[in-house]
Design a protein around this motif. Structure first.
Motif, PDB file in Angstrom:
ATOM      1  N   ASP A  28     -81.597  60.875 -25.754  1.00 40.69           N
ATOM      2  CA  ASP A  28     -80.670  62.004 -25.572  1.00 40.69           C
ATOM      3  C   ASP A  28     -81.185  62.996 -24.533  1.00 40.69           C
ATOM      4  O   ASP A  28     -80.437  63.847 -24.072  1.00 40.69           O
ATOM      5  N   SER A  29     -82.457  62.889 -24.172  1.00 41.69           N
ATOM      6  CA  SER A  29     -83.004  63.814 -23.177  1.00 41.69           C
ATOM      7  C   SER A  29     -83.005  63.190 -21.787  1.00 41.69           C
ATOM      8  O   SER A  29     -83.536  62.092 -21.579  1.00 41.69           O
ATOM      9  N   ASN A  30     -82.434  63.938 -20.842  1.00 42.98           N
ATOM     10  CA  ASN A  30     -82.423  63.531 -19.448  1.00 42.98           C
ATOM     11  C   ASN A  30     -83.849  63.397 -18.918  1.00 42.98           C
ATOM     12  O   ASN A  30     -84.196  62.424 -18.248  1.00 42.98           O
ATOM     13  N   LEU A  31     -84.701  64.366 -19.263  1.00 37.15           N
ATOM     14  CA  LEU A  31     -86.090  64.339 -18.808  1.00 37.15           C
ATOM     15  C   LEU A  31     -86.810  63.093 -19.322  1.00 37.15           C
ATOM     16  O   LEU A  31     -87.514  62.422 -18.580  1.00 37.15           O
ATOM     17  N   ALA A  32     -86.605  62.781 -20.599  1.00 38.58           N
ATOM     18  CA  ALA A  32     -87.263  61.619 -21.192  1.00 38.58           C
ATOM     19  C   ALA A  32     -86.789  60.323 -20.527  1.00 38.58           C
ATOM     20  O   ALA A  32     -87.590  59.419 -20.281  1.00 38.58           O
ATOM     21  N   ARG A  33     -85.491  60.250 -20.232  1.00 38.49           N
ATOM     22  CA  ARG A  33     -84.977  59.053 -19.542  1.00 38.49           C
ATOM     23  C   ARG A  33     -85.615  58.920 -18.166  1.00 38.49           C
ATOM     24  O   ARG A  33     -86.027  57.835 -17.766  1.00 38.49           O
ATOM     25  N   LYS A  34     -85.732  60.055 -17.460  1.00 40.59           N
ATOM     26  CA  LYS A  34     -86.355  60.025 -16.129  1.00 40.59           C
ATOM     27  C   LYS A  34     -87.822  59.620 -16.213  1.00 40.59           C
ATOM     28  O   LYS A  34     -88.324  58.923 -15.347  1.00 40.59           O
ATOM     29  N   GLN A  35     -88.503  60.105 -17.279  1.00 39.77           N
ATOM     30  CA  GLN A  35     -89.916  59.743 -17.441  1.00 39.77           C
ATOM     31  C   GLN A  35     -90.072  58.229 -17.577  1.00 39.77           C
ATOM     32  O   GLN A  35     -90.979  57.640 -17.017  1.00 39.77           O
TER      33      GLN A  35
END
Lengths: 202, 121
Positions: free
Chosen positions: B10-17
């Motif tokens: 659900d987190s954009n940052l986590a997906r990018k990581q």
């Protein structure tokens, strides 16, 4: 009045930093209580100094507030409050009662709060290349009284409160507590800069 | 061979990581899902080789996705990437068929190690 005024990306970034910190804090809680903790996505809310008392309306019946100061590099500092409601405090006492120790319930609530606060903030700080030190945790209240009174008792000057609603469901028991981080203006500027630095990396 | 990869968080940052940590030699077509329900919709309609799956999510959480994959016999290698690091949760997801449990924030070398271990590198 200062606020973080976060845009969508900054909000998402802060949420993820908090999720990771929450996960490890819950793991510590689970180990402490020797049980499994069901995690929920924590909700984060920014509250300015003037409206914090109103926002804590629901918490005015709090029976236990544990307060602990934190200090990091680059002016990141603040005061963390863990606020327990009467029904949650009772459940907590039940839970802690499973392992009778020489400590009183009050002492155990302080211990538990300190585990949650320091684990949360250590992991949070680690993700932003910072490191925290802490003052000793204090139990501000063990009788029914207004949380706002305790806020006024703090000598600490703060401009913004970051309210993180934590719900821990512990097997048969479920209890909630609010973690409220009180943050001064200088630290707010720095936190926003840190979020931008992380986002610039992507 | 090109792998098709789905990153569910659900987190954009986590997906990018996760996307940033993917090794270059893994030639991949990547897609994202913002919750478990979105992931299951994609998994039902397309062939996905690797699913990177968060656990604590709104709508449908990661455990629900793993249960769905199991119930519907969907063929996909699942790597759970989560902040919920309790040992009981780790054994639960591995019991539901996940290949590995990686703790957040995910590190590139750990991700590569696990992809290699399961024959994707």
């Amino acid at each position: 009045m200062s606020t973080l005024n976060l845009n969508e990306d900054q909000q998402d970034c802060l949420q993820e930093l908090i999720n990771v910190a929450m996960g490890q804090a819950s793991d510590q809680l689970a180990r402490y209580l020797d049980t499994f903790v069901h995690l929920k996505v924590p909700s984060i809310e920014q509250v300015d100094a003037q409206s914090l008392s109103n926002s804590l309306k629901d918490e005015q019946m709090a029976v236990a507030v544990v307060s602990q100061g934190f200090f990091g590099y680059e002016g990141i500092r603040g005061e963390a409050l863990l606020i327990y409601q009467p029904k949650d405090s009772d459940r907590l006492a039940d839970l802690l009662g499973y392992e009778p120790e020489e400590l009183s319930v009050e002492e155990q609530i302080i211990d538990l709060s300190s585990i949650l606060t320091t684990t949360f903030l250590n992991v949070f700080a680690g993700q932003i290349d910072n490191q925290m030190s802490y003052s000793a945790p204090r139990l501000l209240s063990s009788t029914k009284s207004l949380v706002s009174e305790h806020l006024h008792q703090l000598s600490f000057n703060w401009d913004l409160a970051l309210k993180v609603k934590i719900t821990y469901q512990v097997t048969d028991y479920s209890f909630n507590c609010d973690m409220v981080l009180l943050i001064p203006e200088s630290a707010i500027v720095n936190i926003t800069a840190v979020l931008n630095r992380i986002l610039d990396d992507f | 061979m090109e792998s098709s990869i789905l990153v569910c968080d659900d987190s954009n940052l986590a997906r990018k990581q996760v996307l940033r940590s993917l090794p270059e030699q893994l030639s991949a077509k990547t897609q994202i899902a913002k919750n478990g329900e979105e992931a299951l919709v994609i998994l039902r309609s397309q062939n996905i080789d690797i699913l990177f799956l968060d656990l604590t999510m709104p709508v449908l959480d990661g455990v629900g996705v793993l249960q769905g994959i199991k119930d519907e016999n969907i063929d996909v290698a699942v790597f759970v990437i989560s902040a919920d690091i309790q040992p009981e949760m780790q054994s639960k997801v591995l019991g539901l068929g996940a290949k590995a449990f990686l703790r957040k924030p995910v590190k590139t070398e750990i991700l590569n190690e696990n992809l290699a271990k399961h024959g994707f590198l």
